[in-house]
Design an enzyme around this catalytic site. Structure first.
Site, mmCIF file in Angstrom:
data_model
loop_
_atom_site.group_PDB
_atom_site.id
_atom_site.type_symbol
_atom_site.label_atom_id
_atom_site.label_comp_id
_atom_site.label_asym_id
_atom_site.label_seq_id
_atom_site.Cartn_x
_atom_site.Cartn_y
_atom_site.Cartn_z
ATOM 1 C CG ASP A 53 -1.950 -1.070 1.171
ATOM 2 O OD1 ASP A 53 -2.417 -1.370 0.058
ATOM 3 O OD2 ASP A 53 -2.292 -1.621 2.231
ATOM 4 C CB ALA A 193 -2.317 10.566 22.585
#
Ligand code: NAP
Ligand code: MN
Length: 270
Positions: A53, A193
């Site tokens: 990919d 995060a």
């Protein structure tokens, strides 16, 4: 008079297996009468990327997101975009010439980076998987997020990722984002995060919106920032605003007739 040959561009990853596969593919196509080019020519009728990919994404960026169909030959990586295995090249060529492949349309995303100082002006980046805005080092960043003109939150954390449906199975998925069927033109804003404390409050889930709705990110001043589009990093420190929306450019990926997105998800992830 000789007939003008159809042009096929082959882009090959640098590892040995990909190079060997590329040579074999070139021979087979030349034997069928195609002109095969190693450098991209806009008159190509097909672009073949040999690798995983990552190789496909590199080819796409290098060719400038053209309207020409792409197909990928997978040489031993995950290969979510890569439909053909090296053993099936003959079968693919036959199907390609018979016109029985199906086309998967993939929406892409663009980011417009606006700088206050006229010298740097505006820059536009296009990506297939995702656009990320995050700190250049490992510091927390503070980003004002708006969706469709509505202020949502002051995000604090590592950064924000905006994934297309095609990119939903990549980094987005590792961050806990949802897998989206690429037939849906949408963008997914996934926090990286997020800090949640009495000092900072941010959404912890992905936000899903129609591709046409712009996502605005206004960084607090003086933060060293980068924008990453499909793994390509650009320094955007000092930008006053980043606007992320569906680019309107659609990538055409050839698939075999029995292709199914959900079958691919099952075989690649479970
Ligand atoms: P890479 O580090 O080799 O990519 C990480 C993995 O993501 C590879 O296994 C790659 O497949 C796979 N991948 C790429 N696009 C995908 C998609 N749309 N659906 C499912 N899997 C996909 O780097 P790369 O090959 O240059 O690819 C760049 C992409 O890596 C970025 O766009 C980002 O999405 C992803 N990435 C993921 C993480 C993470 O998950 N923590 C971190 C950074 C970047 P191949 O093995 O076939 O190359
Ligand atoms: Mn890779």
């Amino acid at each position: 008079m000789t007939e003008k040959k159809s042009v096929i561009h082959i882009s090959v990853n640098s590892d040995e297996y990909s190079r060997k596969t590329g040579v074999m593919l070139r021979k087979k196509l030349e034997a069928k009468g195609y002109e095969v080019t190693a450098t991209f020519k806009p008159e190509a009728e097909l672009i073949i990327s040999v690798g995983g990919d990552g190789a496909f994404l590199n080819t796409l960026h290098r060719c400038g997101f053209p309207d020409i169909p792409f197909v990928g030959v997978n040489t031993g990586h995950l290969g979510f975009f890569q439909e053909i295995s090296p053993e099936n090249i003959d079968d693919f060529i036959e199907k390609y010439e018979a016109g029985v492949c199906v086309v998967q349309d993939l929406e892409t995303v663009k980011a417009t980076v606006i700088h206050q100082d006229e010298y740097r002006g505006q820059a536009v980046f296009t990506a297939l998987n995702e656009i990320i805005v995050r700190g250049s080092n490992s510091q927390t960043v503070h980003l004002d997020l708006s969706i469709g003109g509505n202020f949502i939150e002051k995000f604090s954390g590592d950064g924000l990722l905006v994934a297309t449906s095609a990119g939903s199975t990549a980094y987005n998925y590792s961050l806990g984002g949802a897998i989206a069927d690429p037939r849906i033109n949408m963008l997914q804003v996934t926090p990286i995060a997020a800090v949640n404390s009495t000092a900072y409050r941010s959404f912890t889930s992905s936000l899903m919106l129609p591709g046409s709705l712009p996502v605005r990110i206004r960084p607090e001043a003086e933060q060293p920032l980068v924008l990453i589009g499909d793994g390509n990093k650009h320094d955007i420190t000092g930008a006053s605003e980043v606007i992320i929306e569906s680019s309107g450019k659609v990538i055409h990926l050839l698939r075999l007739e029995d292709y199914s997105f959900w079958k691919k998800v099952k075989t690649k992830f479970l």
